[in-house]
Design a protein around this motif. Structure first.
Motif, PDB file in Angstrom:
ATOM      1  N   GLU A 281       1.569 -29.737 -28.904  1.00 25.04           N
ATOM      2  CA  GLU A 281       1.450 -31.038 -28.143  1.00 25.04           C
ATOM      3  C   GLU A 281       0.299 -31.016 -27.181  1.00 25.04           C
ATOM      4  O   GLU A 281       0.119 -32.225 -26.718  1.00 25.04           O
ATOM      5  N   ASN A 282       0.183 -29.882 -26.536  1.00 29.38           N
ATOM      6  CA  ASN A 282      -0.739 -29.849 -25.329  1.00 29.38           C
ATOM      7  C   ASN A 282      -1.875 -28.752 -25.402  1.00 29.38           C
ATOM      8  O   ASN A 282      -1.508 -27.644 -25.060  1.00 29.38           O
ATOM      9  N   PHE A 283      -2.836 -29.467 -25.813  1.00 31.39           N
ATOM     10  CA  PHE A 283      -4.077 -28.519 -25.842  1.00 31.39           C
ATOM     11  C   PHE A 283      -4.263 -27.525 -24.807  1.00 31.39           C
ATOM     12  O   PHE A 283      -4.613 -26.304 -24.695  1.00 31.39           O
ATOM     13  N   GLY A 284      -3.984 -28.121 -23.780  1.00 36.45           N
ATOM     14  CA  GLY A 284      -4.313 -27.394 -22.125  1.00 36.45           C
ATOM     15  C   GLY A 284      -3.230 -26.234 -22.217  1.00 36.45           C
ATOM     16  O   GLY A 284      -3.665 -25.459 -21.249  1.00 36.45           O
ATOM     17  N   LEU A 285      -2.451 -26.145 -22.846  1.00 41.62           N
ATOM     18  CA  LEU A 285      -1.274 -25.159 -22.595  1.00 41.62           C
ATOM     19  C   LEU A 285      -1.707 -23.852 -23.536  1.00 41.62           C
ATOM     20  O   LEU A 285      -1.190 -22.735 -23.703  1.00 41.62           O
ATOM     21  N   GLN A 286      -3.045 -24.156 -24.411  1.00 44.03           N
ATOM     22  CA  GLN A 286      -3.195 -22.870 -25.337  1.00 44.03           C
ATOM     23  C   GLN A 286      -4.246 -22.001 -24.779  1.00 44.03           C
ATOM     24  O   GLN A 286      -5.347 -21.812 -24.825  1.00 44.03           O
ATOM     25  N   LYS A 287      -3.812 -21.488 -23.565  1.00 41.70           N
ATOM     26  CA  LYS A 287      -4.373 -20.421 -22.842  1.00 41.70           C
ATOM     27  C   LYS A 287      -3.440 -19.385 -22.493  1.00 41.70           C
ATOM     28  O   LYS A 287      -2.237 -19.261 -22.790  1.00 41.70           O
ATOM     29  N   ASP A 288      -4.213 -18.132 -22.447  1.00 43.49           N
ATOM     30  CA  ASP A 288      -3.472 -16.867 -21.827  1.00 43.49           C
ATOM     31  C   ASP A 288      -2.491 -16.930 -21.062  1.00 43.49           C
ATOM     32  O   ASP A 288      -1.324 -16.475 -20.930  1.00 43.49           O
ATOM     33  N   LEU A 289      -2.830 -17.776 -19.872  1.00 40.99           N
ATOM     34  CA  LEU A 289      -1.812 -18.099 -18.869  1.00 40.99           C
ATOM     35  C   LEU A 289      -0.514 -18.380 -19.339  1.00 40.99           C
ATOM     36  O   LEU A 289       0.508 -17.918 -18.995  1.00 40.99           O
ATOM     37  N   TYR A 290      -0.012 -19.619 -20.232  1.00 36.34           N
ATOM     38  CA  TYR A 290       0.683 -19.964 -20.769  1.00 36.34           C
ATOM     39  C   TYR A 290       1.344 -19.315 -21.765  1.00 36.34           C
ATOM     40  O   TYR A 290       2.576 -19.080 -21.970  1.00 36.34           O
ATOM     41  N   PHE A 291       0.342 -18.595 -22.604  1.00 34.06           N
ATOM     42  CA  PHE A 291       1.076 -17.662 -23.645  1.00 34.06           C
ATOM     43  C   PHE A 291       1.723 -16.386 -22.987  1.00 34.06           C
ATOM     44  O   PHE A 291       2.760 -15.946 -23.585  1.00 34.06           O
ATOM     45  N   SER A 292       1.263 -15.862 -21.614  1.00 31.87           N
ATOM     46  CA  SER A 292       2.050 -14.949 -21.054  1.00 31.87           C
ATOM     47  C   SER A 292       3.292 -15.333 -20.701  1.00 31.87           C
ATOM     48  O   SER A 292       4.109 -14.429 -20.389  1.00 31.87           O
ATOM     49  N   ARG A 293       3.799 -16.568 -20.695  1.00 33.55           N
ATOM     50  CA  ARG A 293       4.821 -16.863 -20.056  1.00 33.55           C
ATOM     51  C   ARG A 293       6.169 -17.201 -21.350  1.00 33.55           C
ATOM     52  O   ARG A 293       7.184 -17.643 -21.034  1.00 33.55           O
ATOM     53  N   SER A 294       5.528 -17.020 -22.498  1.00 37.63           N
ATOM     54  CA  SER A 294       6.455 -17.110 -23.678  1.00 37.63           C
ATOM     55  C   SER A 294       7.124 -15.912 -23.744  1.00 37.63           C
ATOM     56  O   SER A 294       6.770 -15.115 -24.827  1.00 37.63           O
ATOM     57  N   VAL A 295       8.060 -15.448 -23.128  1.00 38.56           N
ATOM     58  CA  VAL A 295       8.898 -14.188 -22.899  1.00 38.56           C
ATOM     59  C   VAL A 295       9.554 -14.205 -24.166  1.00 38.56           C
ATOM     60  O   VAL A 295      10.654 -15.101 -24.374  1.00 38.56           O
ATOM     61  N   TRP A 296       9.586 -13.254 -25.161  1.00 37.62           N
ATOM     62  CA  TRP A 296      10.409 -13.112 -26.120  1.00 37.62           C
ATOM     63  C   TRP A 296      11.510 -11.938 -25.773  1.00 37.62           C
ATOM     64  O   TRP A 296      11.370 -11.049 -24.973  1.00 37.62           O
ATOM     65  N   GLN A 297      12.415 -12.027 -26.459  1.00 36.39           N
ATOM     66  CA  GLN A 297      13.676 -11.195 -26.201  1.00 36.39           C
ATOM     67  C   GLN A 297      14.109 -11.253 -24.755  1.00 36.39           C
ATOM     68  O   GLN A 297      14.630 -10.259 -23.821  1.00 36.39           O
ATOM     69  N   LEU A 298      14.058 -12.634 -24.514  1.00 36.65           N
ATOM     70  CA  LEU A 298      14.595 -13.105 -23.165  1.00 36.65           C
ATOM     71  C   LEU A 298      15.785 -12.574 -22.898  1.00 36.65           C
ATOM     72  O   LEU A 298      16.933 -12.971 -23.703  1.00 36.65           O
ATOM     73  N   ASN A 299      16.451 -12.059 -21.563  1.00 38.45           N
ATOM     74  CA  ASN A 299      17.442 -12.051 -21.285  1.00 38.45           C
ATOM     75  C   ASN A 299      18.136 -12.219 -19.829  1.00 38.45           C
ATOM     76  O   ASN A 299      19.407 -12.546 -19.704  1.00 38.45           O
ATOM     77  N   ARG A 300      17.122 -12.804 -18.909  1.00 38.40           N
ATOM     78  CA  ARG A 300      17.434 -13.227 -17.591  1.00 38.40           C
ATOM     79  C   ARG A 300      16.385 -14.319 -17.083  1.00 38.40           C
ATOM     80  O   ARG A 300      15.406 -14.098 -17.584  1.00 38.40           O
ATOM     81  N   LEU A 301      17.205 -15.289 -16.501  1.00 42.36           N
ATOM     82  CA  LEU A 301      16.162 -16.430 -15.856  1.00 42.36           C
ATOM     83  C   LEU A 301      16.471 -16.307 -14.464  1.00 42.36           C
ATOM     84  O   LEU A 301      18.097 -16.419 -14.149  1.00 42.36           O
ATOM     85  N   THR A 302      15.824 -16.029 -13.327  1.00 39.13           N
ATOM     86  CA  THR A 302      16.154 -15.792 -11.979  1.00 39.13           C
ATOM     87  C   THR A 302      15.478 -17.108 -11.441  1.00 39.13           C
ATOM     88  O   THR A 302      14.289 -17.209 -11.277  1.00 39.13           O
TER      89      THR A 302
END
Length: 174
Positions: free
Chosen positions: A151-172
């Motif tokens: 939906e947001n072409f501007g999000l298709q950058k390494d900066l945002y991809f690096s925030r797609s944490v998989w196997q997430l277990n905690r949000l602080t």
């Protein structure tokens, strides 16, 4: 981009084996692949939240919250897929979170801060299902931070991809 690959998959497989053997995780088979779903805690939210005590969620608790669906591409999957989960914004609002960022932490100790502006401005979700199937622990599950990349072409950058944490277990909340 962050390094992912054999080590992460091997580590996840090891954790899955330990979880099945020692913590009562349940294993169920799907048609295409095994889905491993934890019977216990899958997400802890802590830090600057109301009450100061960590909020602990099992999969059933997360699934009982309002569902947000996003159809999007990712660099790690083919084409666009339908992800189901909880909008992080809604989850933090329920918990009375106050902060400038959320530190997302994976079971392999990968950590990355997600700015609160991302959470406010985009429908970033904690996904627990892809295309109607629970995310297996050995393939990015049981939880995966998903941005609406398509939906947001501007999000298709390494900066945002690096925030797609998989196997997430905690949000602080920070």
């Amino acid at each position: 981009m962050r390094p992912h690959g054999r080590f992460r998959r091997a580590f996840a497989a090891m954790l899955m084996g330990i979880g099945v053997a020692m913590t009562g995780w349940s294993v169920s088979s799907g048609a295409a692949a095994e889905a491993v779903t934890p019977a216990g805690t899958v997400l802890v939210v802590d830090g600057a939240i109301a009450g100061g005590e960590p909020a602990v969620f099992d999969l059933a608790a997360l699934k009982s919250l309002p569902v947000t669906r996003i159809t999007t591409m990712t660099p790690w999957t083919e084409g666009e897929n339908l992800y189901e989960g909880v909008r992080i914004r809604d989850l933090l609002e329920r918990l009375g979170a106050k902060g400038d960022a959320v530190l997302a932490d994976a079971i392999d100790d990968y950590q990355v801060p997600i700015p609160m502006d991302d959470i406010r401005n985009y429908d970033v979700i904690v996904a627990y299902a892809m295309n109607g199937r629970l995310l297996p622990v050995d393939d990015k599950g049981p939880l995966w931070v998903i941005y609406p990349y398509s939906e947001n072409f501007g999000l298709q950058k390494d900066l945002y991809f690096s925030r797609s944490v998989w196997q997430l277990n905690r949000l602080t909340v920070q």
